[in-house]
Scaffold this motif. Sequence first.
Motif, PDB file in Angstrom:
ATOM      1  N   TYR A 295      47.709 -27.633  23.483  1.00 10.09           N
ATOM      2  CA  TYR A 295      47.628 -28.531  24.638  1.00 10.09           C
ATOM      3  C   TYR A 295      48.888 -29.378  24.834  1.00 10.09           C
ATOM      4  N   LYS A 296      49.878 -29.182  23.959  1.00 10.26           N
ATOM      5  CA  LYS A 296      51.148 -29.921  24.024  1.00 10.26           C
ATOM      6  C   LYS A 296      51.004 -31.405  23.691  1.00 10.26           C
ATOM      7  N   LYS A 297      49.806 -31.836  23.404  1.00 12.26           N
ATOM      8  CA  LYS A 297      49.543 -33.202  22.959  1.00 12.26           C
ATOM      9  C   LYS A 297      48.394 -33.184  21.953  1.00 12.26           C
ATOM     10  N   VAL A 298      48.454 -34.094  21.012  1.00 10.09           N
ATOM     11  CA  VAL A 298      47.385 -34.179  20.008  1.00 10.09           C
ATOM     12  C   VAL A 298      46.140 -34.780  20.645  1.00 10.09           C
ATOM     13  N   ASP A 299      44.980 -34.192  20.335  1.00 12.34           N
ATOM     14  CA  ASP A 299      43.691 -34.685  20.825  1.00 12.34           C
ATOM     15  C   ASP A 299      42.979 -35.393  19.670  1.00 12.34           C
ATOM     16  N   LEU A 300      42.876 -36.716  19.759  1.00 17.85           N
ATOM     17  CA  LEU A 300      42.262 -37.493  18.675  1.00 17.85           C
ATOM     18  C   LEU A 300      40.838 -37.047  18.385  1.00 17.85           C
ATOM     19  N   THR A 301      40.043 -36.804  19.420  1.00 18.81           N
ATOM     20  CA  THR A 301      38.649 -36.419  19.179  1.00 18.81           C
ATOM     21  C   THR A 301      38.554 -35.108  18.410  1.00 18.81           C
ATOM     22  N   MET A 302      39.499 -34.198  18.684  1.00 20.11           N
ATOM     23  CA  MET A 302      39.530 -32.939  17.937  1.00 20.11           C
ATOM     24  C   MET A 302      39.927 -33.183  16.486  1.00 20.11           C
ATOM     25  N   VAL A 303      40.857 -34.101  16.252  1.00 22.96           N
ATOM     26  CA  VAL A 303      41.271 -34.414  14.884  1.00 22.96           C
ATOM     27  C   VAL A 303      40.100 -35.010  14.096  1.00 22.96           C
ATOM     28  N   LEU A 304      39.361 -35.911  14.743  1.00 21.55           N
ATOM     29  CA  LEU A 304      38.191 -36.500  14.095  1.00 21.55           C
ATOM     30  C   LEU A 304      37.172 -35.418  13.749  1.00 21.55           C
ATOM     31  N   ASN A 305      36.892 -34.556  14.703  1.00 21.32           N
ATOM     32  CA  ASN A 305      35.923 -33.481  14.443  1.00 21.32           C
ATOM     33  C   ASN A 305      36.480 -32.447  13.475  1.00 21.32           C
ATOM     34  N   GLY A 306      37.804 -32.298  13.433  1.00 21.59           N
ATOM     35  CA  GLY A 306      38.402 -31.407  12.446  1.00 21.59           C
ATOM     36  C   GLY A 306      38.145 -31.882  11.032  1.00 21.59           C
ATOM     37  N   ALA A 307      38.269 -33.200  10.825  1.00 20.85           N
ATOM     38  CA  ALA A 307      37.968 -33.760   9.501  1.00 20.85           C
ATOM     39  C   ALA A 307      36.504 -33.532   9.137  1.00 20.85           C
ATOM     40  N   LEU A 308      35.612 -33.771  10.102  1.00 19.09           N
ATOM     41  CA  LEU A 308      34.180 -33.589   9.840  1.00 19.09           C
ATOM     42  C   LEU A 308      33.849 -32.120   9.594  1.00 19.09           C
ATOM     43  N   ALA A 309      34.508 -31.219  10.316  1.00 27.89           N
ATOM     44  CA  ALA A 309      34.270 -29.786  10.100  1.00 27.89           C
ATOM     45  C   ALA A 309      34.751 -29.359   8.723  1.00 27.89           C
ATOM     46  N   GLY A 310      35.854 -29.943   8.260  1.00 25.73           N
ATOM     47  CA  GLY A 310      36.302 -29.665   6.900  1.00 25.73           C
ATOM     48  C   GLY A 310      35.289 -30.122   5.875  1.00 25.73           C
ATOM     49  N   LEU A 311      34.693 -31.283   6.113  1.00 28.10           N
ATOM     50  CA  LEU A 311      33.661 -31.800   5.222  1.00 28.10           C
ATOM     51  C   LEU A 311      32.425 -30.909   5.216  1.00 28.10           C
ATOM     52  N   VAL A 312      31.980 -30.505   6.388  1.00 32.70           N
ATOM     53  CA  VAL A 312      30.812 -29.617   6.474  1.00 32.70           C
ATOM     54  C   VAL A 312      31.103 -28.292   5.762  1.00 32.70           C
ATOM     55  N   SER A 313      32.316 -27.765   5.955  1.00 30.63           N
ATOM     56  CA  SER A 313      32.672 -26.463   5.384  1.00 30.63           C
ATOM     57  C   SER A 313      32.639 -26.470   3.865  1.00 30.63           C
ATOM     58  N   ILE A 314      33.091 -27.546   3.237  1.00 30.37           N
ATOM     59  CA  ILE A 314      33.158 -27.599   1.771  1.00 30.37           C
ATOM     60  C   ILE A 314      31.814 -27.956   1.154  1.00 30.37           C
ATOM     61  N   THR A 315      30.865 -28.398   1.955  1.00 33.87           N
ATOM     62  CA  THR A 315      29.589 -28.888   1.432  1.00 33.87           C
ATOM     63  C   THR A 315      28.771 -27.806   0.736  1.00 33.87           C
ATOM     64  N   ALA A 316      28.906 -26.570   1.150  1.00 35.81           N
ATOM     65  CA  ALA A 316      28.125 -25.493   0.523  1.00 35.81           C
ATOM     66  C   ALA A 316      28.602 -25.181  -0.890  1.00 35.81           C
ATOM     67  N   GLU A 317      29.884 -25.453  -1.185  1.00 36.19           N
ATOM     68  CA  GLU A 317      30.406 -25.212  -2.534  1.00 36.19           C
ATOM     69  C   GLU A 317      31.615 -26.098  -2.793  1.00 36.19           C
ATOM     70  N   PRO A 318      31.365 -27.364  -3.150  1.00 34.73           N
ATOM     71  CA  PRO A 318      32.477 -28.276  -3.409  1.00 34.73           C
ATOM     72  C   PRO A 318      32.933 -28.314  -4.865  1.00 34.73           C
ATOM     73  N   LEU A 319      32.283 -27.550  -5.729  1.00 35.33           N
ATOM     74  CA  LEU A 319      32.605 -27.605  -7.153  1.00 35.33           C
ATOM     75  C   LEU A 319      33.521 -26.470  -7.600  1.00 35.33           C
ATOM     76  N   ALA A 320      33.220 -25.253  -7.212  1.00 31.27           N
ATOM     77  CA  ALA A 320      33.944 -24.089  -7.721  1.00 31.27           C
ATOM     78  C   ALA A 320      35.406 -23.998  -7.290  1.00 31.27           C
ATOM     79  N   PRO A 321      35.752 -24.343  -6.048  1.00 36.96           N
ATOM     80  CA  PRO A 321      37.140 -24.119  -5.610  1.00 36.96           C
ATOM     81  C   PRO A 321      38.149 -25.002  -6.331  1.00 36.96           C
ATOM     82  N   SER A 322      39.400 -24.532  -6.348  1.00 37.46           N
ATOM     83  CA  SER A 322      40.521 -25.383  -6.721  1.00 37.46           C
ATOM     84  C   SER A 322      40.847 -26.293  -5.540  1.00 37.46           C
TER      85      SER A 322
END
Length: 435
Positions: A295-322
């Motif tokens: 979009y040629k500009k950073v979207d804050l709402t997407m960045v916020l949801n990106g952080a939350l999506a990262g959190l949701v993604s790791i929730t199924a297995e936060p122990l095994a990965p490096s």
Amino acid sequence: MKLTKYLSVGAALTLLPTFALAQDAAPSFDEIGPYLMTTLLFLVGGFLVFWMAAGFAMLEAGLVRSKNVAMQLTKNIALFSIAAIMYWLVGFNLMYPGDFNGYFALNFVPTVLEPVGLSASDAALDYASVASDFFFQLMFVAATASIVSGALAERIKLWPFLIFVVILTGLMYPISGSWQWGGGWLSELGFSDFAGSTIVHSVGGWAALAGALILGPRLGKYKDGKTVPMPGSNLALATLGTFILWLGWFGFNGGSQLAAGTVGDITDVGRIFANTNMAASAGAVTALILTQILYKKVDLTMVLNGALAGLVSITAEPLAPSLFGSLLTGAVGGVIVVFTVPLLDKFKIDDVVGAIPVHLFAGIWGTLAVAFYTGNWGAQITGIIAYGVFTFVIALVVWIILKGVMGIRVTEEAEINGLDMSELGMEAYPDFSKG
């Protein structure tokens, strides 16, 4: 006086053998330590996850328009309180019934706590107190309901939504949760979901998707084949909400270790914290870079949801990965959000806060990613499908019934004027013009 003093000392000396025997009979820390530490883990983790309720409230308040903020705040405190009551009344014992057929338990009884002043001899020293376990698990069901709240904002009536919360928190979530965490059929199949990418987050996402389809989009959201932006009222609040959720997630994932009584357990909790943080950071940075490129500009709402999506993604297995593995898991979550938010708009599915991309789609990804460590792709796919079909179908039926019986959507006039005034008769920002 001196005689009395010496007599008292003498009497005390005669009691020393009794005290020694009592001390010998008392359990050692090796015996009660795991119980104490795991109970403490649940209590600390529980109040961290409770703080996520504030995070959801602030995130949603910031991403809806000012005329709907009080409504979102009302929904969030109401849904948490309803979840607490329903989980006590039936949910906890439906989810953890003990021996059952693996699919459903007719265990409709309220939760009962231990008696006051429980002695070590009467405690289940191999785990934790019932009170702490109930308190910790309760926070998860409340988070599930919060996911639905954000997606359906700005056009749903208050009371039909709260009735849905009763059904979701008292029946739907506990029954499906028992399939894995209660030792049910998915657990026996080998399905793995450490802290709930699917059991919590995708379940909330599926329920939200069903509601969004029945409810329809906000007025004016899709016009002449285009998506009309409807900016939130306060991105500072939305950012605060994201950081609060990020903080709460350490309890969400760390407490799900379910043990803290050994060096290995408490070290693993620390590893989970570090991996959780890395995934969130990677999701945010990925969304930051992608929105700049696209979009040629950073979207804050997407960045916020990106952080939350990262959190949701790791929730199924936060122990095994490096840490690097966690970075990759979270980064994919960030990619998912950036591309699925506009995808929903193409299908005219209106999700006000991006809850469906964050919790449903990233939750599916996180659950699949577990198979990179377990190798059991079949069980992971089966679990994803089972939770999706059960939750979506039941939620769809409930939403349809609520729509037919009492209506779930406010009138056009109420939606235009704002739900704060139409549903509550009050405004969050009475000194400012409506947004």
